[in-house]
Design a protein around this motif. Structure first.
Motif, PDB file in Angstrom:
ATOM      1  N   THR A  73       0.833  -1.205   0.000  1.00  0.00           N
ATOM      2  CA  THR A  73       0.000   0.000   0.000  1.00  0.00           C
ATOM      3  C   THR A  73       0.870   1.258   0.000  1.00  0.00           C
ATOM      4  O   THR A  73       0.612   2.214  -0.739  1.00  0.00           O
ATOM      5  CB  THR A  73      -0.936   0.003   1.222  1.00  0.00           C
ATOM      6  N   ILE A  95      -8.862  -3.704  -3.290  1.00  0.00           N
ATOM      7  CA  ILE A  95      -9.011  -2.359  -3.858  1.00  0.00           C
ATOM      8  C   ILE A  95     -10.123  -2.344  -4.908  1.00  0.00           C
ATOM      9  O   ILE A  95     -10.923  -1.395  -4.968  1.00  0.00           O
ATOM     10  CB  ILE A  95      -7.670  -1.887  -4.447  1.00  0.00           C
ATOM     11  N   SER A 112      -9.550   6.604  -1.386  1.00  0.00           N
ATOM     12  CA  SER A 112      -8.592   7.684  -1.637  1.00  0.00           C
ATOM     13  C   SER A 112      -8.829   8.877  -0.708  1.00  0.00           C
ATOM     14  O   SER A 112      -8.204   9.930  -0.869  1.00  0.00           O
ATOM     15  CB  SER A 112      -8.640   8.135  -3.102  1.00  0.00           C
ATOM     16  N   TYR A 144     -12.001   8.240  -6.272  1.00  0.00           N
ATOM     17  CA  TYR A 144     -11.777   6.825  -6.608  1.00  0.00           C
ATOM     18  C   TYR A 144     -11.658   6.586  -8.106  1.00  0.00           C
ATOM     19  O   TYR A 144     -11.050   5.608  -8.548  1.00  0.00           O
ATOM     20  CB  TYR A 144     -12.901   5.955  -6.025  1.00  0.00           C
ATOM     21  N   ILE A 156      -1.736  -1.253  -9.730  1.00  0.00           N
ATOM     22  CA  ILE A 156      -2.549  -0.131  -9.259  1.00  0.00           C
ATOM     23  C   ILE A 156      -1.805   1.153  -9.560  1.00  0.00           C
ATOM     24  O   ILE A 156      -0.607   1.269  -9.282  1.00  0.00           O
ATOM     25  CB  ILE A 156      -2.792  -0.206  -7.733  1.00  0.00           C
ATOM     26  N   ILE A 165      -4.116   6.074  -0.903  1.00  0.00           N
ATOM     27  CA  ILE A 165      -5.230   5.234  -0.503  1.00  0.00           C
ATOM     28  C   ILE A 165      -4.996   4.781   0.932  1.00  0.00           C
ATOM     29  O   ILE A 165      -3.855   4.712   1.401  1.00  0.00           O
ATOM     30  CB  ILE A 165      -5.418   4.015  -1.424  1.00  0.00           C
ATOM     31  N   PHE A 167      -7.000   2.203   4.252  1.00  0.00           N
ATOM     32  CA  PHE A 167      -8.032   1.206   4.524  1.00  0.00           C
ATOM     33  C   PHE A 167      -8.640   1.362   5.918  1.00  0.00           C
ATOM     34  O   PHE A 167      -9.174   0.408   6.480  1.00  0.00           O
ATOM     35  CB  PHE A 167      -7.452  -0.195   4.345  1.00  0.00           C
TER      36      PHE A 167
END
Length: 325
Positions: A73, A95, A112, A144, A156, A165, A167
């Motif tokens: 990430t 994702i 995001s 996004y 990505i 990004i 989580f």
């Protein structure tokens, strides 16, 4: 901040046998409190099961952490506006699902959001509203639609420099799902993974009864207003009753609309029921942003998903198929 009251299961400071065959451990993972409960024949077996769950949750944290500079990430974020980054299929799929939820919620949920400028303070230091221009500018890098996925090589790409990004609104729910999945696979017949309110259950209690949860009104914590059996499903409760700011006599939540940069208001607690803690986690955040009327209408259109909302006056709202005892 997420809190959930599980009736019959008392929180403890370390490993505890709650009843014959039922074992629980409380620990800190992913920067949050986790309560892991399993059905087992003895404490040795229970320890093995819980250690397995802990290893799985730690593995997921290393994959999705934006604080660990060595995580995939972090690599995605470092290369924003520069180049695509090839990642494990697991992260790619997570994702991809997050973007699907963003589309479903019309951007009320957006991983995001991590690109957002931190102009709001919820520690008591904020005394006036930021300017409209500053609020608008704070979300310029959020979106996004600017997360580009390549199915051919699982890469990505964040289109703009400064994009990130994160989580925070989905990661613990995903960890709860994966820990449950693994424990079921190795033969654990029942249990609960409670990741600071992102909770997933399977099987039944030793008595043969379903696990049950009681949900309290955060503005009246001495009273349980909802008691529900939970079987092979998840529930996530999100609250803003401890992290908020009052400006111009209006209460603003720490949950911010990633489309506008303005904090949500009017809601203090949302509980979402779903087969997946990951999905429930994302939808709970989305409802805060959508508001009561739009949020309820949205949930009522979805299959096998329900919610309970508490507004900032203490009034409780239910989706159409909730069965309250």
């Amino acid at each position: 901040m997420k809190k959930l009251i599980i009736l019959g299961l008392l929180f403890c400071v370390n490993y505890t046998a709650l009843a014959q065959g039922t074992y629980k451990r409380v620990l800190k993972l992913m920067g949050s409190r986790f309560d892991i409960t399993v059905i087992a024949t003895n404490s040795i077996e229970a320890n093995t099961y819980i250690d397995t769950a802990v290893s799985e949750i730690s593995r997921i944290e290393k994959l999705i952490s934006s604080w660990d500079k060595n995580s995939q990430t972090s690599e995605i974020n470092r290369n924003a506006g520069i180049k695509p980054v090839t990642v494990d299929k697991e992260l790619f799929d997570l994702i991809k699902r997050a973007i699907q939820i963003s589309k479903l919620t019309e951007g009320a949920f957006d991983i995001s959001y991590a690109s957002m400028d931190r102009i709001w303070k919820f520690d008591g230091s904020m005394t006036e509203m930021p300017s409209e221009d500053r609020i608008k500018k704070s979300v310029e890098k959020v979106g996004y639609k600017n997360i580009i996925l390549n199915e051919d090589n699982y890469s990505i790409y964040l289109k703009h420099k400064g994009m990130k990004i994160g989580f925070g609104a989905i990661g613990k729910g995903y960890a709860a799902d994966k820990a449950k999945e693994l424990l079921k696979k190795i033969g654990v017949e029942g249990g609960i993974i409670n990741a600071s309110g992102d909770m997933n259950t399977w099987g039944k209690q030793r008595s043969g009864k379903d696990w049950q949860i009681g949900i309290k009104n955060p503005l009246n914590k001495n009273k349980v207003f909802a008691l529900l059996p939970i079987y092979e499903s998840a529930v996530v409760t999100s609250g803003n009753y401890e992290k908020f700011v009052v400006l111009n006599k209006k209460r603003f939540s720490h949950i911010i609309d990633p489309r506008t940069g303005y904090p949500s208001s009017g809601i203090v607690s949302v509980s979402v029921f779903s087969v997946s803690a990951e999905l429930a986690d994302a939808l709970a955040t989305s409802i805060f942003v959508m508001g009561i009327d739009v949020g309820l209408d949205f949930i009522n259109q979805l299959q096998n998903i329900e919610c309970i909302i508490v507004d900032d006056t203490g009034k409780v709202f239910y989706s159409k198929n909730i069965n309250i005892k």
